[in-house]
Design an enzyme around this catalytic site. Structure first.
Site, PDB file in Angstrom:
ATOM      1  N   ASP A  37      39.073  49.857  48.848  1.00 52.93           N
ATOM      2  CA  ASP A  37      38.336  49.192  47.779  1.00 52.93           C
ATOM      3  C   ASP A  37      39.214  48.122  47.137  1.00 52.93           C
ATOM      4  OD1 ASP A  37      39.483  50.295  45.034  1.00 52.93           O
ATOM      5  OD2 ASP A  37      39.407  51.987  46.419  1.00 52.93           O
ATOM      6  N   ASP A  83      40.620  44.003  40.123  1.00 51.67           N
ATOM      7  CA  ASP A  83      39.617  42.980  40.425  1.00 51.67           C
ATOM      8  C   ASP A  83      38.713  42.800  39.201  1.00 51.67           C
ATOM      9  OD1 ASP A  83      38.356  41.040  41.877  1.00 51.67           O
ATOM     10  OD2 ASP A  83      37.225  42.396  43.138  1.00 51.67           O
ATOM     11  N   ARG A 134      34.666  34.696  33.178  1.00 49.17           N
ATOM     12  CA  ARG A 134      33.616  35.524  33.786  1.00 49.17           C
ATOM     13  C   ARG A 134      33.052  36.552  32.804  1.00 49.17           C
ATOM     14  NH1 ARG A 134      35.256  36.642  40.139  1.00 49.17           N
ATOM     15  NH2 ARG A 134      35.693  34.461  40.670  1.00 49.17           N
TER      16      ARG A 134
END
EC number: 4.2.2.2
Length: 398
Positions: free
Chosen positions: A192, A217, A273
């Site tokens: 992952d 991430d 973001r």
């Protein structure tokens, strides 16, 4: 020693100047400082979601009432409603192929609806990503539950999932290998990427009152046709790429994506973001943006973004004022001017700006959608006051 009259005047002048600068600094930073002040008064349910269940001293006797409280595009997320309760008693995650009963991993892979709670406050270090199956609620209310220093949570090809009142932080990538994905299926998975919460090809998802920081991430990613998602009452800090909605500019399956962000606080040491969107429809309502570096809201591929009743407080840096960012479109203004990005009733402080584009009359055409009605942006500080994981106690108002 006696000082001259001129010396005394100079000293008084310097003291006055220092006092003025101190006062100005306090005034400029006041909105941010108020956000960090801990509230110690009686229970307050301050927004439309929290008013559905908070401040009832008997909330723990009917935990599943919470399943009726989602608003926005995730309104139909029922989680484990009507299912039995499962209590996590073991914070270990040693066996991902044959998880032990009592662990969180054992609970989330079971078939059928399940309402998962915790026997005590605990810290869980996931050795591999946690695959959450359909019709599950992970309910951390009443305890301090940390998912930390290991893998994150993966909602894959699932529906009706509620995740509430967790503290998720310091998430790192983990290796691939055999992993129990359901009680009757063992899968071989790749490594992952270190997302805190990853939503993949899933729908009817509600994430509420989560405190999140520091993942390798993203903090929350939604991709591969995921839709009907509400993210509410969360508190985000200490991260670069906070949310990604839509994997890439070729992911046509994300055209139907619909996500609501409501009553969240985007706090200290965030970069960009919040979210970054592609293709779908995104409703951002009554969120508090108090820190960003590159940009707050970004997108590409014709994403539709409706920003209503939010507060944007820009940094003191001269070049960090614009809220929005259109990616991969700098060579074609004609392209991004067609994307509908609307600001309606937002509050812009300390020089913050928002560049709108597209159909500015869209709001009059979308009454059929599950949109949360925005409250005035002047109330955002109150509406988001209790964002993040709550410190609930049994038999007391939460």
């Amino acid at each position: 020693m006696e000082y001259s009259y001129r010396t005394k005047i100079n000293v008084l002048f310097i003291v006055l100047i220092l006092f003025v600068f101190a006062a100005l600094g306090t005034a400029i930073n006041a909105p941010r400082r108020k956000l960090t002040k801990k509230y110690r008064g009686p229970c307050m349910a301050v927004n439309s979601i929290d008013k559905c269940w908070r401040c009832d001293p008997f909330w723990a006797e009917d935990r599943q009432k919470m399943a009726d409280c989602a608003l926005g595009f995730g309104i139909n997320a029922m989680g484990g409603k009507y299912g039995p309760y499962y209590i996590v008693t073991d914070n270990s995650d040693d066996d991902v192929v044959d998880p032990k009963p009592g662990t969180l991993r054992f609970g989330v892979i079971q078939k059928g609806p399940l309402w998962i709670t915790f026997a005590r406050s605990m810290r869980i270090r996931l050795t591999r990503e946690l695959i959450v199956s359909s019709n599950k609620t992970i309910d951390g209310r009443g305890k301090y539950v940390h998912i930390a220093n290991g893998a994150g949570i993966k909602i894959q090809s699932a529906s009706n999932v509620i995740i509430s009142n967790l503290r998720i932080h310091n998430i790192v990538p983990t290796a691939g290998g055999l992993l129990r994905e359901s009680d009757d299926h063992l899968g071989l998975r790749g490594a992952d990427e270190g997302d805190a919460i990853s939503i993949f090809n899933s729908h009817d998802i509600w994430i509420d009152h989560i405190s999140m920081s520091r993942a390798t991430d993203g903090l929350i990613d939604a991709v591969a046709g995921s839709t009907n998602i509400t993210i509410s009452n969360c508190h985000f800090t200490d991260h670069e790429k906070v949310m990604l909605f839509g994997a890439n500019d070729h992911a046509e399956e994300d055209r139907g994506m619909k996500i609501t962000l409501a009553y969240n606080h985007f706090g200290k040491r965030l970069d960009q973001r919040m979210p970054r969107c592609r293709f779908g429809f995104f409703h951002l309502v009554n969120n508090d943006y108090t820190h960003w570096e590159r940009y707050a809201i970004g997108g590409s591929s014709g994403a539709t973004i409706i920003s209503q009743g939010n507060r944007f407080i820009a940094e003191d840096k001269l070049l960090v004022k614009e809220v929005t960012y259109r990616e991969k479109s700098t060579s074609s203004v004609e392209e991004w001017m067609k994307w509908t990005w609307i600001t309606d009733g937002d509050d812009f402080e300390n020089g913050a700006t928002f560049t709108p584009s597209g159909d500015q009359n869209l709001l009059s055409k979308i009454d059929h959608l599950n949109l949360i009605q925005p409250e005035p942006s002047s109330k955002v500080g109150l509406l988001t006051k209790f964002s993040g994981a709550l410190s609930c106690k049994i038999r007391r108002p939460c």
